[in-house]
Enzyme design. Structure first.
Site, PDB file in Angstrom:
ATOM      1  N   HIS A 287       0.835  -1.092   0.007  1.00  0.00           N
ATOM      2  CA  HIS A 287      -0.073  -0.075   0.010  1.00  0.00           C
ATOM      3  C   HIS A 287       0.930   1.261   0.187  1.00  0.00           C
ATOM      4  O   HIS A 287       0.757   2.082  -0.796  1.00  0.00           O
ATOM      5  CB  HIS A 287      -0.799  -0.112   1.240  1.00  0.00           C
ATOM      6  CG  HIS A 287      -1.703   0.995   1.369  1.00  0.00           C
ATOM      7  ND1 HIS A 287      -3.194   1.059   0.804  1.00  0.00           N
ATOM      8  CD2 HIS A 287      -1.596   2.322   1.948  1.00  0.00           C
ATOM      9  CE1 HIS A 287      -3.611   2.144   1.132  1.00  0.00           C
ATOM     10  NE2 HIS A 287      -2.836   3.086   1.725  1.00  0.00           N
ATOM     11  N   GLU A 288       1.820   1.267   1.044  1.00  0.00           N
ATOM     12  CA  GLU A 288       2.540   2.440   0.948  1.00  0.00           C
ATOM     13  C   GLU A 288       3.595   2.685  -0.108  1.00  0.00           C
ATOM     14  O   GLU A 288       3.940   3.632  -0.679  1.00  0.00           O
ATOM     15  CB  GLU A 288       3.614   2.511   2.272  1.00  0.00           C
ATOM     16  CG  GLU A 288       2.599   2.473   3.677  1.00  0.00           C
ATOM     17  CD  GLU A 288       1.577   3.557   3.771  1.00  0.00           C
ATOM     18  OE1 GLU A 288       1.609   4.657   3.049  1.00  0.00           O
ATOM     19  OE2 GLU A 288       0.566   3.282   4.396  1.00  0.00           O
ATOM     20  N   HIS A 291       1.939   4.631  -2.896  1.00  0.00           N
ATOM     21  CA  HIS A 291       1.906   5.980  -2.497  1.00  0.00           C
ATOM     22  C   HIS A 291       3.400   6.534  -2.996  1.00  0.00           C
ATOM     23  O   HIS A 291       3.503   7.541  -3.611  1.00  0.00           O
ATOM     24  CB  HIS A 291       1.629   6.143  -1.056  1.00  0.00           C
ATOM     25  CG  HIS A 291       0.459   6.074  -0.837  1.00  0.00           C
ATOM     26  ND1 HIS A 291      -0.552   7.125  -1.328  1.00  0.00           N
ATOM     27  CD2 HIS A 291      -0.161   5.501   0.281  1.00  0.00           C
ATOM     28  CE1 HIS A 291      -1.802   6.888  -0.467  1.00  0.00           C
ATOM     29  NE2 HIS A 291      -1.555   5.821   0.588  1.00  0.00           N
ATOM     30  N   GLU A 317      -4.491   7.796  -2.994  1.00  0.00           N
ATOM     31  CA  GLU A 317      -4.973   6.516  -2.520  1.00  0.00           C
ATOM     32  C   GLU A 317      -5.188   5.700  -3.733  1.00  0.00           C
ATOM     33  O   GLU A 317      -5.092   4.355  -3.694  1.00  0.00           O
ATOM     34  CB  GLU A 317      -6.322   6.981  -1.843  1.00  0.00           C
ATOM     35  CG  GLU A 317      -6.677   5.615  -1.047  1.00  0.00           C
ATOM     36  CD  GLU A 317      -5.768   5.369   0.420  1.00  0.00           C
ATOM     37  OE1 GLU A 317      -4.666   6.164   0.571  1.00  0.00           O
ATOM     38  OE2 GLU A 317      -6.003   4.434   1.236  1.00  0.00           O
TER      39      GLU A 317
HETATM   40 ZN    ZN Z   1      -3.037   5.219   1.720  1.00  0.00          ZN
END
Ligand code: ZN
Length: 524
Positions: A287-288, A291, A317
């Site tokens: 997830h990170e 980003h 996101e």
């Molecule tokens: Zn996030």
């Protein structure tokens, strides 16, 4: 003598670069605070950070900002549609106009109330004492109303607050797409839940394995010993494989995973590890990383200026959800990854089949806590919050009635009811920090992600074969080319239309759910 517009433009850009420089130092202090700062350093750290925050505010409200922007508004530079200069001027004017509308006293009052709110929330969440926390929440809601009024709005007080996180989005448009999603999602979820309750394992036609291998809440198939140093190395390898550049980034540990940018070529990710669970850390890392890949794809030469910045939280996101869910929770990804995981953790994963693993990481079950929820139900957790925070702001709902409204909305959308406030209305930090208008950006991220991913697959061919071979560069290249490199040239709404040829819709996400979970659970 009047200054030339090009001089004003250069001076404006230099000034805004200086703001970014000060902010990057503030971010570095914040990163350090969350990853390694000794506890005793806390109060001096607060002094250091508030000093820099004050300096940033001073720079934004420098009277020369108004002069430069006024001069440039009339200049030919601003008129060259979509040119770098025109985009920069447009975006800086938008930001400046918002910032100058807020009285200094209100900014300070909100910042103080948010600090007190978060401290009060930590205590309240631990004890479940909502009534003790309520005055802090009431104070924040009142201040956010004042803030919305200071910004000004036409339709809804929620509009200018949403705009802080998702510039250009209107409450009505977001409500419309989320309502359309809810209409399809609730019956689909009900069908999935019915399938898990009624279909006896192995008896559904066409299903090779039972839909649910383990009782609700259990992670038994993947329970094992995963030494933390091996998990860290495995996570770093997974990040590298999808293209994260560790020459311009790091992966560290923090209580709550996050991603931050400390300079044009300095991207920091964090995750957290649990000895008996591989997937929690790995998915939060992916997830990170999503980003981080977005930030690494922004043009470094424009760092600090709008062309070097992310469009919105929703678009940010979308990049994290895309890598975490659409790539990381796909079967093809684990065809590639599971053999590597088994080599790293032979005793814990030796007996686990790909089918078992894939089903385990894709269990759908209505639950009470947002951050522990699955890909499908996650969006219903967001809907509850999006509806309630609008009602709180408009005064339709009072803080006194909030817990009951929360519980009955959970019952309505998810079929579950919290037994206490800690797993109900007190579970998230957002409202206690004054972040009203933030929640919908999570679901917008899921919607953008599905729509971008569908388009990328149409442009590049199906991804399954590539993922199976560990080839992620074509997808990353597509994202960089279509999304990352533009910085803030387009609004989120413009970008999604430009890239996919359509306005944002709930349909790509529903198609993804039906294709993936419909197959897994034998429903359509
Ligand atoms: Zn996030």
């Amino acid at each position: 003598m009047k200054t030339l517009p090009s001089n004003s433009y250069a001076q404006l850009c230099d000034h805004v670069r200086e703001i970014a420089l000060v902010q990057s130092i503030e971010s570095l202090l914040e990163w350090d605070e969350r990853t390694g700062m000794p506890a005793a350093a806390g109060s001096y750290r607060a002094d250091q950070m508030s000093h820099l925050a004050g300096r940033v505010h001073q720079l934004w409200t420098d009277p020369r900002m108004a002069d430069w922007l006024a001069e440039l508004a009339e200049s030919p530079l601003a008129a060259q549609h979509e040119s770098d200069a025109a985009v920069t001027i447009r975006e800086l004017r938008r930001l400046y106009n918002k910032k100058v509308r807020l009285p200094q006293a209100l900014v300070e009052a909100i910042s103080r109330a948010a600090v007190l709110g978060q401290q009060g929330w930590v205590v309240a969440k631990r004890s479940g004492d909502y009534v003790g926390f309520r005055p802090l929440l009431e104070r924040l809601i009142a201040l956010k109303r004042e803030e919305a009024a200071a910004f000004g709005f036409e339709d809804s007080a929620y509009d200018p607050l949403l705009d802080e996180y998702e510039p250009g989005a209107s409450t009505a448009d977001v409500a419309c797409v989320l309502a359309a999603l809810r209409e399809d999602l609730v019956p689909f979820l009900n069908a999935v839940v019915a399938a898990t309750h009624h279909a006896p394992a192995g008896q559904r036609p066409g299903s090779r394995k039972p839909a649910v291998l383990t009782p609700v809440g259990s992670n038994a198939v993947l329970d094992g010993n995963f030494p933390l140093d091996l998990q860290a190395a495995f996570g770093q390898m997974a990040a590298e494989q999808v293209g994260f550049d560790f020459g311009a980034g790091r992966l560290d540990v923090s209580a709550h995973p996050f991603c931050t940018q400390l300079g044009p070529r300095d991207h920091r990710l964090t995750t957290r590890y649990a000895e008996r669970d591989l997937t929690d850390a790995l998915f939060s890392t992916l997830h990170e990383v999503g980003h981080g890949l977005y930030q690494q794809g922004l043009p470094a030469e424009h760092f600090g200026l709008p062309l070097g910045e992310a469009i919105s939280l929703g678009i940010h996101e979308s990049q994290s959800r895309l890598w975490e869910n659409l790539v990381g929770r796909s079967r093809a990804y684990w065809e590639w990854m599971l053999p590597q995981a088994k080599r790293t953790f032979p005793s814990a994963l030796g007996d686990v089949s790909l089918d078992q693993f894939y089903r385990q990481i894709n269990q759908v079950r209505p639950s009470l806590v947002r951050i522990e929820s699955d890909e499908v139900t996650y969006n219903l957790h967001i809907l509850v919050r999006f509806e309630l925070e609008q009602e709180l702001l408009s005064g339709e709902l009072t803080a006194t009635d909030l817990p009951e409204a929360w519980s009955s909305r959970y019952e309505q959308y998810l079929g579950v009811r919290p037994a206490n406030h800690s797993e109900g209305v007190l579970q998230d930090i957002h409202w206690s920090a004054g972040a009203i208008g933030y929640f919908p950006t999570y679901t917008l991220g899921n919607l953008y992600a599905a729509q971008f991913f569908e388009q990328a697959a149409a442009d590049l061919g199906p991804f399954e074969e590539m993922f199976r071979r560990g080839e992620f560069a074509p997808l990353l290249g597509w994202l960089q080319n279509n999304i990352h490199r533009h910085g803030r040239r387009y609004s989120a709404g413009e970008l999604v239309e430009r890239v996919t040829g359509r306005a944002l819709s709930h349909e790509p996400l529903m198609r993804h759910f039906r294709a993936k979970f419909g197959t897994l659970y034998g429903v359509s």
